[in-house]
Each structure stands twice: as C-alpha cells, then as structure tokens.
Design a protein around this motif. Structure first.
Motif, PDB file in Angstrom:
ATOM      1  N   LYS A 186       0.860  -1.183   0.000  1.00 17.54           N
ATOM      2  CA  LYS A 186       0.000   0.000   0.000  1.00 17.54           C
ATOM      3  C   LYS A 186       0.898   1.235   0.000  1.00 17.54           C
ATOM      4  O   LYS A 186       1.043   1.919   1.005  1.00 17.54           O
ATOM      5  CB  LYS A 186      -0.917  -0.006   1.219  1.00 17.54           C
ATOM      6  CG  LYS A 186      -1.889  -1.176   1.259  1.00 17.54           C
ATOM      7  CD  LYS A 186      -2.773  -1.127   2.494  1.00 17.54           C
ATOM      8  CE  LYS A 186      -3.751  -2.294   2.525  1.00 17.54           C
ATOM      9  NZ  LYS A 186      -4.598  -2.266   3.755  1.00 17.54           N
ATOM     10  N   PRO A 187       1.527   1.535  -1.131  1.00 17.16           N
ATOM     11  CA  PRO A 187       2.515   2.613  -1.213  1.00 17.16           C
ATOM     12  C   PRO A 187       1.907   4.014  -1.188  1.00 17.16           C
ATOM     13  O   PRO A 187       1.107   4.370  -2.050  1.00 17.16           O
ATOM     14  CB  PRO A 187       3.209   2.340  -2.544  1.00 17.16           C
ATOM     15  CG  PRO A 187       2.162   1.640  -3.369  1.00 17.16           C
ATOM     16  CD  PRO A 187       1.373   0.814  -2.406  1.00 17.16           C
ATOM     17  N   SER A 188       2.287   4.782  -0.189  1.00 19.63           N
ATOM     18  CA  SER A 188       1.788   6.151  -0.093  1.00 19.63           C
ATOM     19  C   SER A 188       2.357   7.028  -1.202  1.00 19.63           C
ATOM     20  O   SER A 188       1.745   8.021  -1.595  1.00 19.63           O
ATOM     21  CB  SER A 188       2.139   6.738   1.280  1.00 19.63           C
ATOM     22  OG  SER A 188       3.517   6.569   1.572  1.00 19.63           O
ATOM     23  N   CYS A 189       3.528   6.656  -1.729  1.00 21.47           N
ATOM     24  CA  CYS A 189       4.134   7.436  -2.805  1.00 21.47           C
ATOM     25  C   CYS A 189       3.281   7.395  -4.069  1.00 21.47           C
ATOM     26  O   CYS A 189       3.210   8.370  -4.823  1.00 21.47           O
ATOM     27  CB  CYS A 189       5.545   6.928  -3.091  1.00 21.47           C
ATOM     28  SG  CYS A 189       5.638   5.159  -3.441  1.00 21.47           S
ATOM     29  N   VAL A 190       2.632   6.274  -4.318  1.00 17.22           N
ATOM     30  CA  VAL A 190       1.764   6.147  -5.492  1.00 17.22           C
ATOM     31  C   VAL A 190       0.533   7.036  -5.331  1.00 17.22           C
ATOM     32  O   VAL A 190       0.087   7.687  -6.278  1.00 17.22           O
ATOM     33  CB  VAL A 190       1.329   4.676  -5.695  1.00 17.22           C
ATOM     34  CG1 VAL A 190       0.264   4.573  -6.785  1.00 17.22           C
ATOM     35  CG2 VAL A 190       2.526   3.812  -6.066  1.00 17.22           C
ATOM     36  N   GLN A 191       0.023   7.080  -4.126  1.00 19.03           N
ATOM     37  CA  GLN A 191      -1.194   7.837  -3.854  1.00 19.03           C
ATOM     38  C   GLN A 191      -1.009   9.338  -4.067  1.00 19.03           C
ATOM     39  O   GLN A 191      -1.924  10.023  -4.532  1.00 19.03           O
ATOM     40  CB  GLN A 191      -1.662   7.573  -2.425  1.00 19.03           C
ATOM     41  CG  GLN A 191      -2.014   6.118  -2.142  1.00 19.03           C
ATOM     42  CD  GLN A 191      -2.346   5.887  -0.681  1.00 19.03           C
ATOM     43  OE1 GLN A 191      -2.716   6.797   0.051  1.00 19.03           O
ATOM     44  NE2 GLN A 191      -2.195   4.647  -0.241  1.00 19.03           N
ATOM     45  N   VAL A 192       0.175   9.870  -3.737  1.00 14.55           N
ATOM     46  CA  VAL A 192       0.354  11.319  -3.782  1.00 14.55           C
ATOM     47  C   VAL A 192       0.899  11.835  -5.107  1.00 14.55           C
ATOM     48  O   VAL A 192       0.844  13.045  -5.355  1.00 14.55           O
ATOM     49  CB  VAL A 192       1.293  11.793  -2.651  1.00 14.55           C
ATOM     50  CG1 VAL A 192       0.741  11.386  -1.293  1.00 14.55           C
ATOM     51  CG2 VAL A 192       2.706  11.249  -2.836  1.00 14.55           C
ATOM     52  N   CYS A 193       1.405  10.961  -5.973  1.00 14.61           N
ATOM     53  CA  CYS A 193       1.988  11.429  -7.232  1.00 14.61           C
ATOM     54  C   CYS A 193       0.906  12.089  -8.094  1.00 14.61           C
ATOM     55  O   CYS A 193      -0.063  11.441  -8.490  1.00 14.61           O
ATOM     56  CB  CYS A 193       2.630  10.278  -7.996  1.00 14.61           C
ATOM     57  SG  CYS A 193       3.407  10.809  -9.541  1.00 14.61           S
ATOM     58  N   PRO A 194       1.053  13.376  -8.419  1.00 11.95           N
ATOM     59  CA  PRO A 194       0.007  14.098  -9.148  1.00 11.95           C
ATOM     60  C   PRO A 194      -0.071  13.784 -10.634  1.00 11.95           C
ATOM     61  O   PRO A 194      -1.034  14.140 -11.296  1.00 11.95           O
ATOM     62  CB  PRO A 194       0.379  15.570  -8.914  1.00 11.95           C
ATOM     63  CG  PRO A 194       1.867  15.539  -8.811  1.00 11.95           C
ATOM     64  CD  PRO A 194       2.184  14.271  -8.068  1.00 11.95           C
ATOM     65  N   VAL A 195       0.961  13.109 -11.175  1.00 13.97           N
ATOM     66  CA  VAL A 195       0.969  12.831 -12.611  1.00 13.97           C
ATOM     67  C   VAL A 195       1.044  11.345 -12.937  1.00 13.97           C
ATOM     68  O   VAL A 195       1.249  10.968 -14.093  1.00 13.97           O
ATOM     69  CB  VAL A 195       2.145  13.576 -13.304  1.00 13.97           C
ATOM     70  CG1 VAL A 195       1.939  15.067 -13.244  1.00 13.97           C
ATOM     71  CG2 VAL A 195       3.473  13.178 -12.670  1.00 13.97           C
ATOM     72  N   GLY A 196       0.912  10.488 -11.943  1.00 13.52           N
ATOM     73  CA  GLY A 196       0.932   9.059 -12.196  1.00 13.52           C
ATOM     74  C   GLY A 196       2.288   8.515 -12.572  1.00 13.52           C
ATOM     75  O   GLY A 196       2.400   7.428 -13.144  1.00 13.52           O
ATOM     76  N   ALA A 197       3.362   9.252 -12.250  1.00 13.23           N
ATOM     77  CA  ALA A 197       4.714   8.799 -12.582  1.00 13.23           C
ATOM     78  C   ALA A 197       5.142   7.639 -11.693  1.00 13.23           C
ATOM     79  O   ALA A 197       5.816   6.714 -12.141  1.00 13.23           O
ATOM     80  CB  ALA A 197       5.707   9.947 -12.461  1.00 13.23           C
ATOM     81  N   THR A 198       4.758   7.695 -10.425  1.00 10.15           N
ATOM     82  CA  THR A 198       5.031   6.580  -9.522  1.00 10.15           C
ATOM     83  C   THR A 198       3.836   5.645  -9.581  1.00 10.15           C
ATOM     84  O   THR A 198       2.697   6.065  -9.367  1.00 10.15           O
ATOM     85  CB  THR A 198       5.237   7.077  -8.079  1.00 10.15           C
ATOM     86  OG1 THR A 198       6.479   7.781  -8.009  1.00 10.15           O
ATOM     87  CG2 THR A 198       5.307   5.908  -7.111  1.00 10.15           C
ATOM     88  N   TYR A 199       4.084   4.393  -9.877  1.00 14.13           N
ATOM     89  CA  TYR A 199       2.993   3.448 -10.076  1.00 14.13           C
ATOM     90  C   TYR A 199       3.378   2.077  -9.553  1.00 14.13           C
ATOM     91  O   TYR A 199       4.542   1.810  -9.225  1.00 14.13           O
ATOM     92  CB  TYR A 199       2.622   3.353 -11.560  1.00 14.13           C
ATOM     93  CG  TYR A 199       3.715   2.775 -12.437  1.00 14.13           C
ATOM     94  CD1 TYR A 199       3.674   1.445 -12.862  1.00 14.13           C
ATOM     95  CD2 TYR A 199       4.797   3.567 -12.836  1.00 14.13           C
ATOM     96  CE1 TYR A 199       4.668   0.913 -13.666  1.00 14.13           C
ATOM     97  CE2 TYR A 199       5.801   3.034 -13.643  1.00 14.13           C
ATOM     98  CZ  TYR A 199       5.734   1.717 -14.039  1.00 14.13           C
ATOM     99  OH  TYR A 199       6.730   1.182 -14.825  1.00 14.13           O
ATOM    100  N   GLN A 200       2.413   1.184  -9.469  1.00 16.12           N
ATOM    101  CA  GLN A 200       2.617  -0.164  -8.968  1.00 16.12           C
ATOM    102  C   GLN A 200       2.287  -1.171 -10.055  1.00 16.12           C
ATOM    103  O   GLN A 200       1.190  -1.145 -10.622  1.00 16.12           O
ATOM    104  CB  GLN A 200       1.758  -0.408  -7.728  1.00 16.12           C
ATOM    105  CG  GLN A 200       2.072  -1.676  -6.969  1.00 16.12           C
ATOM    106  CD  GLN A 200       1.354  -1.722  -5.631  1.00 16.12           C
ATOM    107  OE1 GLN A 200       0.266  -1.159  -5.482  1.00 16.12           O
ATOM    108  NE2 GLN A 200       1.951  -2.367  -4.656  1.00 16.12           N
ATOM    109  N   THR A 201       3.235  -2.034 -10.372  1.00 10.84           N
ATOM    110  CA  THR A 201       3.001  -3.027 -11.408  1.00 10.84           C
ATOM    111  C   THR A 201       2.125  -4.156 -10.867  1.00 10.84           C
ATOM    112  O   THR A 201       1.942  -4.291  -9.656  1.00 10.84           O
ATOM    113  CB  THR A 201       4.329  -3.642 -11.905  1.00 10.84           C
ATOM    114  OG1 THR A 201       4.914  -4.410 -10.840  1.00 10.84           O
ATOM    115  CG2 THR A 201       5.311  -2.564 -12.339  1.00 10.84           C
TER     116      THR A 201
END
Length: 264
Positions: free
Chosen positions: A141-156
């Motif tokens: 449950k990565p908080s970094c994915v949740q806050v990225c405003p442009v979808g650059a950080t994502y989970q495969t």
C-alpha cells in the motif's frame, strides 16, 4: 480538458506551479488513473502485464544478524545504476550502543566504503555494534503512489513500485510521502529515483545486484507464492522477523531478520 503531456513538455516548472496552485489538480483525476498499473516499465522488451509475473509475490529479506557492513551491496548498486555521488538507492547504517545504553547511528558515504574502522569520539565505551541495510520497502500500500500528481510513480501487477521518468516532473511529493526516506531527486535528470529491487534483472530471472554480491548472504530475494523458495522458508521459520514502521500501514514487502528495537 488540459493536455497534461503538452503542459509537461512545454515547461516543467510552470506545470509544477500549476499543480501546486490547484489549477491542474482537478483535471488530473480525469486523465490519470489512481493506480497506474498499465504504464509500461521503461525497460526495452519488458512488459509489466505478463501473466507469469502477476502470479508471483516477491519479497526481500535482510538478515541483520548476518550483515557485516562491508558495503559490497552499495558498491554494486552504484555501479549498476550509476547513482550520483551523495545519493543512495540503498545504504547501510551502523548502530552503536555504548555502556550507558545510548544509541548512535551513522552512515558515512552511505556505507559505500564499508565500516573497517570504529567510530571515534564517543563519550563511553562501545557495548554493541550492528548494521542495518536500507532500501525501498516495496510497499503493498505505497503512499508514494497515492500522492503522485501525474501518475509517474505506479505499482506493477507483480507488486513492484516503480517510477516512469517520462512522466515525473520532480515535484518531490513522493519523497515527502515515503515513510522510509528511500527516494531522492536525481540531480542530473531532475526526476525522482529510488531502489527498484533491480526490476530489470528480476524480469530476466536474475537476482537483484545487491543480493548477488553479498558475501555473507545477508540479503535474500524470492517468490513468496513458491513454498520451496528460500524467502518463504525464512519467513516461516521461528526467527524474530519484522518490518520497519508497521504502524504506518504501508505493508512493506521488505522483511528484517533480527530487527532490534533501536532501529529507526
């Protein structure tokens, strides 16, 4: 509707200001999914949607009781990714406990040079010393994915948290959101960077570089869906096994054997 990609290409800084100012925030929800699992990993020939990988559940295990602080893992990582000086995708911390039960933590040069010399200048004699490797916790449950405003950080689909550098605008939201402080802005690319558990190697059936070079096998990596894998066996044996900051609710896939109360 605002064309996000066009905005980014025209002026990254102006785009960031608009995001922070709220003029684009509303539109982001319409053009970028909350969990951008369909974004292709930026590695030629690799496809994050391969069904053979979606069935796997990867885990990383670090044995603190075995780590000798040699720094081989850090050297391998720097060589594999050409990590800029002063930045670290993985590093090793030294914990020193003195006779007064005071705890000192340091990591000179990220542990790249190893710990061949004792720390000097402490007020009391040293009672105990141990080493703790740090790297991306690859949270479920990565908080970094949740806050990225442009979808650059994502989970495969196979559980890896990655960064699409073609989308990243260097806003640092993910850096602030990560409870483990494993991210940094690459001074050359101006985009976010972190440990990826050597995703490009794993997709080829190889071990992460740091695991490959560890002389004492303090780092383990494998598939938890395979009961014959080494990591499955380790995590089901009677060890003292824990994760960092469990109260944060990120559910890390990085596990520590022999994790001690002094570790932060």
């Amino acid at each position: 509707m605002i064309d996000i990609k066009k905005e980014i290409e025209q002026d990254r800084r102006a785009f960031i200001k608009k995001v922070l100012g709220g003029t684009i925030a509303g539109s982001l929800l319409l053009v970028i999914p909350a969990n951008s699992v369909e974004i292709a990993e930026q590695i030629p020939g690799m496809r994050a949607e391969d069904s053979v990988f979606t069935k796997k559940q990867f885990a990383f295990v670090v044995d603190i009781t075995a780590c000798i602080g040699c720094g081989s893992c850090c050297v391998a990582d720097k060589a594999e990714y050409n990590v800029p000086d002063g930045n670290y995708r993985t590093w090793v911390e030294r914990y020193i406990i003195d006779d007064n039960d005071d705890v000192y933590v340091d990591s000179p040069n990220g542990g790249l040079d190893g710990y061949t010399k004792p720390r000097e200048g402490l007020p009391h004699p040293t009672r105990d010393t141990f080493f703790v490797p740090k790297l991306c916790n690859m949270c479920k449950k990565p908080s970094c994915v949740q806050v990225c405003p442009v979808g650059a950080t994502y989970q495969t689909k196979d559980g890896f948290v990655l960064i699409d550098k073609t989308r990243c605008v260097g806003c640092s939201y993910c850096i602030q959101a990560c409870p483990y402080s494993v991210r940094f802005i690459n001074p050359k690319t101006r985009t976010a960077e972190k440990c990826t558990w050597c995703y490009h190697r794993v997709r080829k059936g190889l071990l992460p570089a740091c695991v490959e070079v560890c002389p004492v096998h303090a780092r383990k990596f494998g598939d938890l869906s395979d009961k014959n894998s080494e990591v499955w066996k380790i995590l089901h044996e009677p060890h003292v096994i824990s994760v960092l900051k469990p109260a944060m609710g990120n559910e890390p896939a990085l596990h520590y054997v022999g994790l001690r109360r002094e570790v932060v």
